[in-house]
Design a protein around this motif. Structure first.
Motif, PDB file in Angstrom:
ATOM      1  N   GLN A  51      -5.147   7.279  -7.214  1.00  7.65           N
ATOM      2  CA  GLN A  51      -4.886   8.553  -6.568  1.00  7.65           C
ATOM      3  C   GLN A  51      -4.346   9.499  -7.627  1.00  7.65           C
ATOM      4  O   GLN A  51      -3.883   9.043  -8.691  1.00  7.65           O
ATOM      5  CB  GLN A  51      -3.888   8.403  -5.424  1.00  7.65           C
ATOM      6  CG  GLN A  51      -4.434   7.666  -4.217  1.00  7.65           C
ATOM      7  CD  GLN A  51      -3.511   7.754  -3.024  1.00  7.65           C
ATOM      8  OE1 GLN A  51      -2.426   8.326  -3.073  1.00  7.65           O
ATOM      9  NE2 GLN A  51      -3.946   7.164  -1.917  1.00  7.65           N
ATOM     10  N   THR A 130      -7.023  -6.505  -1.681  1.00 10.41           N
ATOM     11  CA  THR A 130      -7.290  -5.191  -2.252  1.00 10.41           C
ATOM     12  C   THR A 130      -6.864  -5.166  -3.719  1.00 10.41           C
ATOM     13  O   THR A 130      -6.164  -6.064  -4.213  1.00 10.41           O
ATOM     14  CB  THR A 130      -6.534  -4.103  -1.491  1.00 10.41           C
ATOM     15  OG1 THR A 130      -5.120  -4.327  -1.648  1.00 10.41           O
ATOM     16  CG2 THR A 130      -6.901  -4.119  -0.014  1.00 10.41           C
ATOM     17  N   HIS A 166      -5.887   3.948   3.496  1.00  9.10           N
ATOM     18  CA  HIS A 166      -5.234   3.582   2.246  1.00  9.10           C
ATOM     19  C   HIS A 166      -3.714   3.711   2.355  1.00  9.10           C
ATOM     20  O   HIS A 166      -2.962   2.870   1.844  1.00  9.10           O
ATOM     21  CB  HIS A 166      -5.739   4.468   1.106  1.00  9.10           C
ATOM     22  CG  HIS A 166      -7.125   4.128   0.660  1.00  9.10           C
ATOM     23  ND1 HIS A 166      -7.827   4.875  -0.258  1.00  9.10           N
ATOM     24  CD2 HIS A 166      -7.956   3.103   1.014  1.00  9.10           C
ATOM     25  CE1 HIS A 166      -9.016   4.341  -0.469  1.00  9.10           C
ATOM     26  NE2 HIS A 166      -9.117   3.263   0.300  1.00  9.10           N
ATOM     27  N   HIS A 169      -2.401   0.828   4.348  1.00  4.98           N
ATOM     28  CA  HIS A 169      -2.439  -0.399   3.565  1.00  4.98           C
ATOM     29  C   HIS A 169      -1.300  -0.437   2.548  1.00  4.98           C
ATOM     30  O   HIS A 169      -0.673  -1.490   2.355  1.00  4.98           O
ATOM     31  CB  HIS A 169      -3.763  -0.547   2.838  1.00  4.98           C
ATOM     32  CG  HIS A 169      -3.794  -1.728   1.926  1.00  4.98           C
ATOM     33  ND1 HIS A 169      -3.852  -3.025   2.378  1.00  4.98           N
ATOM     34  CD2 HIS A 169      -3.704  -1.811   0.568  1.00  4.98           C
ATOM     35  CE1 HIS A 169      -3.818  -3.859   1.365  1.00  4.98           C
ATOM     36  NE2 HIS A 169      -3.732  -3.146   0.251  1.00  4.98           N
ATOM     37  N   THR A 170      -1.023   0.687   1.902  1.00  6.33           N
ATOM     38  CA  THR A 170       0.085   0.732   0.948  1.00  6.33           C
ATOM     39  C   THR A 170       1.392   0.360   1.630  1.00  6.33           C
ATOM     40  O   THR A 170       2.190  -0.428   1.098  1.00  6.33           O
ATOM     41  CB  THR A 170       0.196   2.134   0.325  1.00  6.33           C
ATOM     42  OG1 THR A 170      -1.013   2.439  -0.374  1.00  6.33           O
ATOM     43  CG2 THR A 170       1.370   2.207  -0.641  1.00  6.33           C
TER      44      THR A 170
END
Length: 273
Positions: A51, A130, A166, A169-170
């Motif tokens: 990112q 991931t 995302h 998930h983080t």
């Protein structure tokens, strides 16, 4: 980010026996505040996700880079670091130790450049994890021999912007790892980490933290009691689908949070220039 309590006193005179969280003092230790000194027994791992690198116009990256024992780019995070280096003239300054992931996002130019500079490129094709998870597994293979995972503090750049899946998930990885390792996530707006069940003390650096903050019960109903906030809570039941303490205000340099389950602490973060 945290350390075991040592029986010191709360700001209201009561004895504190819980976890102390250094928060932004991990990045900017204070010579005047002995409790924020970087523990010599701890390693620092810097992980750059795929990112935009937050606060790239400040000294944040250089501060963390200089102190990091491990510098890890996660797959396309190598592209992000490479492009930033070309843009601001730091390409040769920030050479990661490793780029790790399934490498479906890493472009050829960054890969060739960093490999030429000595960066290890590790392809892990496991589709059940991931790239962020792969980077943490890799980290555990290169830490100081014999040291437990909690002796390595992980600062993550990115992960709380862009696609909602995302972001979630983080946060999931952060919660799944809070018992194994200390982790703080830096985004464009916030500093975020887990407060475990029990009594927690968050040290606040008013130069860079706040004023707004939130306590997020992402694992179920949390019963919260706080001190040091504008709107304190007293055995307050908080749930994701119900009432949450968001857009609260940090008033004191030490915030106390007593929670019945682990919760996410997030506060505004404005790095030094």
């Amino acid at each position: 980010m945290s350390a075991d309590g040592n029986g010191d006193s709360c700001h209201d005179g009561h004895t504190f026996d819980g976890a102390t969280h250094l928060g932004s003092y991990l990045i900017y230790p204070s010579e005047q505040h002995a409790a924020t000194a970087w523990p010599s027994s701890k390693e620092l791992a810097l992980i750059i996700l795929n990112q935009p690198i937050p606060h790239a116009d400040t000294s944040l990256l250089s501060q963390l880079w200089a102190r990091a024992d491990h510098r890890i780019c996660v797959d396309g995070g190598g592209n992000r670091l490479y492009n930033l280096g070309k843009k601001i003239g730091t390409l040769s300054t920030y050479i990661p130790d490793v780029i790790v992931g399934d490498l479906d996002s890493l472009l050829e130019s960054p890969r060739a450049y960093y490999e030429q500079q000595g960066t290890s490129v590790q392809q892990i094709s496991d589709q059940d994890s991931t790239d962020f998870m792969k980077s943490l597994r890799y980290l555990d293979t290169v830490r100081r021999a014999g040291k437990p995972t909690e002796d390595c503090i992980v600062v993550v750049l990115g992960g709380l912007g862009g696609r909602l899946d995302h972001i979630l998930h983080t946060l999931k990885v952060m919660f799944n790892n809070y018992l194994k390792r200390q982790m703080v996530i830096v985004s464009d707006e916030n500093l975020t980490f887990v407060l475990p069940k029990g009594v927690n003390k968050v040290l606040v650096n008013k130069q860079v933290d706040g004023s707004t903050c939130g306590i997020l019960p992402l694992m179920g109903e949390a019963v919260l009691t706080t001190k040091g906030l504008r709107w304190n809570l007293d055995h307050y039941p908080s749930t994701f689908e119900g009432l949450m303490s968001t857009s609260n205000i940090i008033d004191d340099p030490e915030v106390y949070v007593d929670s019945s389950i682990p919760v996410a602490w997030t506060s505004e973060f404005r790095p030094m220039p």
